[in-house]
Design a protein around this motif. Structure first.
Motif, PDB file in Angstrom:
ATOM      1  N   ASP A  63       0.818  -1.216   0.000  1.00 44.96           N
ATOM      2  CA  ASP A  63       0.000   0.000   0.000  1.00 44.96           C
ATOM      3  C   ASP A  63       0.852   1.266   0.000  1.00 44.96           C
ATOM      4  O   ASP A  63       0.332   2.381  -0.114  1.00 44.96           O
ATOM      5  CB  ASP A  63      -0.977   0.008   1.184  1.00 44.96           C
ATOM      6  N   GLY A  64       2.178   1.114   0.156  1.00 41.62           N
ATOM      7  CA  GLY A  64       3.087   2.239   0.088  1.00 41.62           C
ATOM      8  C   GLY A  64       3.172   3.084   1.340  1.00 41.62           C
ATOM      9  O   GLY A  64       3.886   4.090   1.364  1.00 41.62           O
ATOM     10  N   ASP A  65       2.469   2.670   2.404  1.00 42.59           N
ATOM     11  CA  ASP A  65       2.436   3.492   3.617  1.00 42.59           C
ATOM     12  C   ASP A  65       3.329   2.982   4.736  1.00 42.59           C
ATOM     13  O   ASP A  65       3.491   3.663   5.745  1.00 42.59           O
ATOM     14  CB  ASP A  65       0.998   3.571   4.158  1.00 42.59           C
ATOM     15  N   GLY A  66       3.894   1.788   4.597  1.00 45.34           N
ATOM     16  CA  GLY A  66       4.674   1.227   5.688  1.00 45.34           C
ATOM     17  C   GLY A  66       5.808   0.357   5.193  1.00 45.34           C
ATOM     18  O   GLY A  66       6.191   0.389   4.008  1.00 45.34           O
ATOM     19  N   ASP A  67       6.358  -0.425   6.105  1.00 47.66           N
ATOM     20  CA  ASP A  67       7.440  -1.360   5.795  1.00 47.66           C
ATOM     21  C   ASP A  67       7.170  -2.682   6.502  1.00 47.66           C
ATOM     22  O   ASP A  67       6.423  -2.730   7.487  1.00 47.66           O
ATOM     23  CB  ASP A  67       8.787  -0.793   6.268  1.00 47.66           C
ATOM     24  N   PHE A  68       7.794  -3.750   6.007  1.00 47.39           N
ATOM     25  CA  PHE A  68       7.599  -5.054   6.635  1.00 47.39           C
ATOM     26  C   PHE A  68       8.819  -5.920   6.419  1.00 47.39           C
ATOM     27  O   PHE A  68       9.645  -5.667   5.522  1.00 47.39           O
ATOM     28  CB  PHE A  68       6.355  -5.758   6.089  1.00 47.39           C
ATOM     29  N   HIS A  79       4.573   1.089  10.700  1.00 42.69           N
ATOM     30  CA  HIS A  79       3.709   2.133  10.156  1.00 42.69           C
ATOM     31  C   HIS A  79       3.921   3.352  11.019  1.00 42.69           C
ATOM     32  O   HIS A  79       4.728   3.318  11.965  1.00 42.69           O
ATOM     33  CB  HIS A  79       2.242   1.660  10.172  1.00 42.69           C
ATOM     34  N   SER A  80       3.218   4.422  10.754  1.00 46.28           N
ATOM     35  CA  SER A  80       3.385   5.643  11.534  1.00 46.28           C
ATOM     36  C   SER A  80       3.154   5.417  13.023  1.00 46.28           C
ATOM     37  O   SER A  80       3.653   6.162  13.855  1.00 46.28           O
ATOM     38  CB  SER A  80       2.427   6.722  11.031  1.00 46.28           C
ATOM     39  N   GLU A 100      -2.030  -5.609   5.185  1.00 46.76           N
ATOM     40  CA  GLU A 100      -2.339  -4.220   5.587  1.00 46.76           C
ATOM     41  C   GLU A 100      -3.373  -3.569   4.680  1.00 46.76           C
ATOM     42  O   GLU A 100      -3.980  -2.558   5.043  1.00 46.76           O
ATOM     43  CB  GLU A 100      -1.065  -3.375   5.622  1.00 46.76           C
ATOM     44  N   ARG A 101      -3.586  -4.132   3.491  1.00 42.36           N
ATOM     45  CA  ARG A 101      -4.583  -3.558   2.589  1.00 42.36           C
ATOM     46  C   ARG A 101      -5.984  -4.074   2.877  1.00 42.36           C
ATOM     47  O   ARG A 101      -6.940  -3.684   2.191  1.00 42.36           O
ATOM     48  CB  ARG A 101      -4.192  -3.849   1.139  1.00 42.36           C
TER      49      ARG A 101
END
Length: 405
Positions: A63-68, A79-80, A100-101
Motif C-alpha cells: 500500500d506504500g504506507d509502511g514497511d515489513f 507504520h506511523s 495491511e490492505r
C-alpha cells in the motif's frame, strides 16, 4: 561497528553496522535489519525469539504506507504508529484478508495473551483478531467488535468468536457467532447480543427473517428474576418457571396519549400568538434515552407543529417533548425528560417577546408533568405485580406496553 560474530543461539552469524545489522543463517541466508523493525526484533530477543531469523530484507508494503519484514516464525510490520509483530494463526488469518490492505489495516499491538489466560489476540487499526485453541482465529470489527468489547471481550457471556463477521441471510445486516451466543447488527437497530433460551426462541422463529426481526436490545433483567430482549417485532421474555415466550402486552391507543398531552399544550398556548399548524405525532419510541447524565427508559418522542402569528409572516415552531414511562405499583409514572425546539434564528427575539420562552419552561415544569401524568394515568392501568419491560409503536398507531414479572 562489530566484526562478524557467532549468534547467541550458536547457529548463525551476524555483524552490526552503524545503522543496522546483517544476520545469516544456513537455511535463511543473509538479510539486513534496520530502523523500527530492527528495534522490535531486538526487543523480542533477536534470533532467539519466536520469530527466528529474517528470511527477507526490509521492504515497503504494497500500500506504500509502511514497511515489513518476514522472519522464520512470523513478520514485523511498521507504520506511523510503530512496529509490531504478527505470527501463527493470527498472522495467517490477517494474511487471508490481504495483510495491511485489508479492512483491518496495520497491527497496532504485538500478539498478546488474553486477560482470561486462554487465548491470544492482536489489535489492528480497524479491528482485532482473537484466537483460542477451541475456536481458532477470527476477526472482529465495527459495531460488532464495539458491542463485544462493551460486554467484556472474551470474558463476557459470549466467550470467543466462532466465526468472522458475516452478512445476514436477509442481506440487510451483519452477524457473528460466539461460543455462547450471537451479535447481530443493523443500520436501524444497532448491534445487540442474544444468548441462552431467548436466543434459541428467536432462532426457532427464523432469526432476523422471522416475525421478530432484529434485536433492539441486549438481554436485560427484571427485578423478579426474569430476563428479556426487545426485538423489532416484540419482546421475548424468559422466566425460570415458564421458559422463553413472547411477552404479554397492554395495547394503548397512541392517539389517546397524544390527545392528553395536546390538551395540556393547547392550554399553555391559549391566548398567545402561537397556534397549531399540524397534527401532533409520536415520532419515535426509545427503549432508552440519555439526557443530562441520566438514562431514561421507555421514552416517547412527541412532535408539535406550531406557528406564531407575526405581522406579515407566520414562522414555524417545532416543539418536541420526551416522556418516559415507569410503573409504581399499579400506577404509571410519567416523567418529562426534556423539551427540544427549533425556531428560525431570525424570529427568535420576536418569539421571546410573545412569551415563547415561558411556554417552553412550563412544558418541563413539575406542575405540567403532574398534569400529564394524571391525564395519561386515566388511560393506562397496569396489573399488580408486573414490570413494564418496553414500549413499541405499531404502524397503525397502537402503543404496546410489554409486561413481565
Amino acid at each position: 561497528m562489530t566484526d562478524e560474530r557467532v549468534t547467541p543461539d550458536g547457529v548463525g552469524r551476524y555483524r552490526h553496522y552503524e545503522n543496522g545489522s546483517i544476520h545469516w543463517h544456513p537455511d535463511a541466508g543473509a538479510h539486513e535489519t534496520h530502523g523500527w523493525i530492527r528495534e522490535k526484533w531486538s526487543e523480542l530477543g533477536w534470533e532467539q525469539s519466536f520469530l527466528g531469523y529474517p528470511v527477507i530484507d526490509e521492504k515497503n508494503t504494497p500500500d506504500g504506507d509502511g514497511d515489513f519484514q518476514h522472519f522464520q516464525g512470523g513478520s514485523i510490520y511498521s507504520h506511523s504508529g510503530g512496529a509490531f509483530e504478527v505470527h501463527g494463526a493470527i498472522r495467517a488469518k490477517w494474511a487471508s484478508f490481504g495483510w495491511e490492505r485489508s479492512f483491518l489495516g496495520y497491527p497496532v499491538t504485538d500478539e498478546r495473551t488474553t486477560p482470561d489466560g486462554e487465548g491470544r489476540y492482536n489489535h489492528f487499526q480497524n479491528g482485532s483478531i482473537y484466537w483460542h485453541p477451541d475456536t481458532g482465529a477470527h476477526e472482529l470489527h465495527g459495531w460488532i467488535r464495539q458491542k463485544w468489547a462493551s460486554l467484556g471481550w472474551e470474558r463476557s457471556v459470549l466467550g470467543y468468536p466462532l466465526t468472522d463477521e458475516k452478512n445476514t441471510p436477509d442481506g440487510e445486516g451483519d452477524f457473528q457467532q460466539f461460543q455462547w451466543g450471537h451479535i447481530h447488527s443493523h443500520a436501524f437497530t444497532g448491534a445487540h447480543e442474544t444468548h441462552g433460551a431467548i436466543r434459541r426462541f428467536w432462532a426457532q422463529q427464523g432469526w432476523e427473517q422471522g416475525p421478530l426481526g432484529y434485536p433492539m436490545s441486549d438481554e436485560l433483567s427484571t427485578p423478579g428474576g426474569g430476563r428479556y430482549s426487545i426485538f423489532e417485532g416484540g419482546v421475548v421474555y424468559w422466566h425460570p418457571e415458564k421458559g422463553a415466550q413472547m411477552a404479554n402486552y397492554l395495547p394503548v391507543r397512541g392517539s389517546s396519549i397524544v390527545q392528553q398531552v395536546d390538551d395540556e399544550v393547547a392550554k399553555l398556548i391559549e391566548g398567545t400568538a402561537l397556534f397549531y399548524a399540524g397534527a401532533t405525532e409520536i415520532t419515535a419510541v426509545h427503549h432508552w434515552y440519555e439526557y443530562g447524565g441520566t438514562r431514561y427508559y421507555r421514552v416517547l418522542e412527541l412532535d408539535f407543529d406550531l406557528e406564531a402569528a407575526v405581522t406579515g409572516f407566520n414562522p414555524s415552531v417545532d416543539l418536541d417533548l420526551f416522556l418516559a414511562f415507569e410503573v409504581d405499583g399499579e400506577d404509571v409514572v410519567v416523567t418529562i425528560v426534556r423539551e427540544r425546539h427549533h425556531v428560525d434564528s431570525a424570529w427568535w427575539q420576536e418569539l421571546l417577546t410573545l412569551g415563547f420562552q415561558e411556554i417552553v419552561d412550563h412544558t418541563v415544569s413539575e406542575r405540567f408533568e403532574k398534569k400529564i401524568q394524571r391525564q395519561i394515568g386515566q388511560e393506562i392501568s397496569i396489573p399488580a405485580g408486573v414490570n413494564l419491560l418496553a414500549a413499541q409503536l405499531q404502524d397503525d398507531g397502537e402503543l404496546r406496553l410489554y409486561l413481565g414479572a
